[in-house]
Design a protein around this motif. Sequence first.
Motif, PDB file in Angstrom:
ATOM      1  N   GLN A  11       0.755  -1.045   0.047  1.00 45.40           N
ATOM      2  CA  GLN A  11      -0.066  -0.193   0.068  1.00 45.40           C
ATOM      3  C   GLN A  11       0.927   1.375   0.005  1.00 45.40           C
ATOM      4  O   GLN A  11       0.630   2.125  -0.734  1.00 45.40           O
ATOM      5  N   ARG A  12       2.036   1.250   0.844  1.00 48.48           N
ATOM      6  CA  ARG A  12       2.941   2.533   0.971  1.00 48.48           C
ATOM      7  C   ARG A  12       3.501   2.518  -0.174  1.00 48.48           C
ATOM      8  O   ARG A  12       3.769   3.665  -0.828  1.00 48.48           O
ATOM      9  N   GLY A  13       3.997   1.547  -1.092  1.00 49.14           N
ATOM     10  CA  GLY A  13       4.601   1.460  -2.252  1.00 49.14           C
ATOM     11  C   GLY A  13       3.608   2.194  -3.655  1.00 49.14           C
ATOM     12  O   GLY A  13       4.051   3.289  -4.449  1.00 49.14           O
ATOM     13  N   ILE A  14       2.345   1.893  -3.502  1.00 48.38           N
ATOM     14  CA  ILE A  14       1.389   2.337  -4.437  1.00 48.38           C
ATOM     15  C   ILE A  14       1.103   3.533  -4.033  1.00 48.38           C
ATOM     16  O   ILE A  14       0.944   4.447  -5.106  1.00 48.38           O
ATOM     17  N   GLY A  74      13.874   8.885  -2.262  1.00 48.30           N
ATOM     18  CA  GLY A  74      15.148   8.411  -1.504  1.00 48.30           C
ATOM     19  C   GLY A  74      14.640   8.104  -0.274  1.00 48.30           C
ATOM     20  O   GLY A  74      15.224   7.060   0.168  1.00 48.30           O
ATOM     21  N   ASP A  75      13.805   8.913   0.313  1.00 49.72           N
ATOM     22  CA  ASP A  75      13.328   8.550   1.534  1.00 49.72           C
ATOM     23  C   ASP A  75      12.624   7.278   1.951  1.00 49.72           C
ATOM     24  O   ASP A  75      12.663   6.385   2.916  1.00 49.72           O
ATOM     25  N   TYR A  76      11.824   6.955   0.803  1.00 48.91           N
ATOM     26  CA  TYR A  76      11.152   5.804   0.785  1.00 48.91           C
ATOM     27  C   TYR A  76      11.925   4.505   0.444  1.00 48.91           C
ATOM     28  O   TYR A  76      11.805   3.552   1.225  1.00 48.91           O
ATOM     29  N   THR A  77      13.224   4.771  -0.247  1.00 53.89           N
ATOM     30  CA  THR A  77      13.867   3.812  -0.533  1.00 53.89           C
ATOM     31  C   THR A  77      14.790   3.463   0.741  1.00 53.89           C
ATOM     32  O   THR A  77      14.920   2.162   0.925  1.00 53.89           O
ATOM     33  N   VAL A  78      15.315   4.338   1.419  1.00 53.37           N
ATOM     34  CA  VAL A  78      15.928   4.051   2.594  1.00 53.37           C
ATOM     35  C   VAL A  78      15.013   3.347   3.571  1.00 53.37           C
ATOM     36  O   VAL A  78      15.601   2.415   4.325  1.00 53.37           O
TER      37      VAL A  78
END
Length: 89
Positions: A11-14, A74-78
């Motif tokens: 859900q967060r990714g979408i 970038g924040d999401y990837t970290v």
Amino acid sequence: MSIGDITTLLQRGIFEVLLLAAPLLVSALVVGLVVAILQATTSIQEQTLTFVPKVVIILLVLGFLGGWMFSSLGDYTVQLFRMIPSMAR
């Protein structure tokens, strides 16, 4: 890692994808609508007249919001990389 954790992660990714794509898609939609109205009123049916303004507005939106988009992604990837040790358990 439970099914609920995986669902939350998806859900967060979408949501992140929609949040990053929305400004580009909305701006292209608005420009396309304005150009379509102009074409309908003037009876000009030139194909490049719809393409070029969309490309220009998308580049401008990327220029203005690119920094925010890059930092958000970038924040999401970290966050994803920080979750890897808990997923391995």
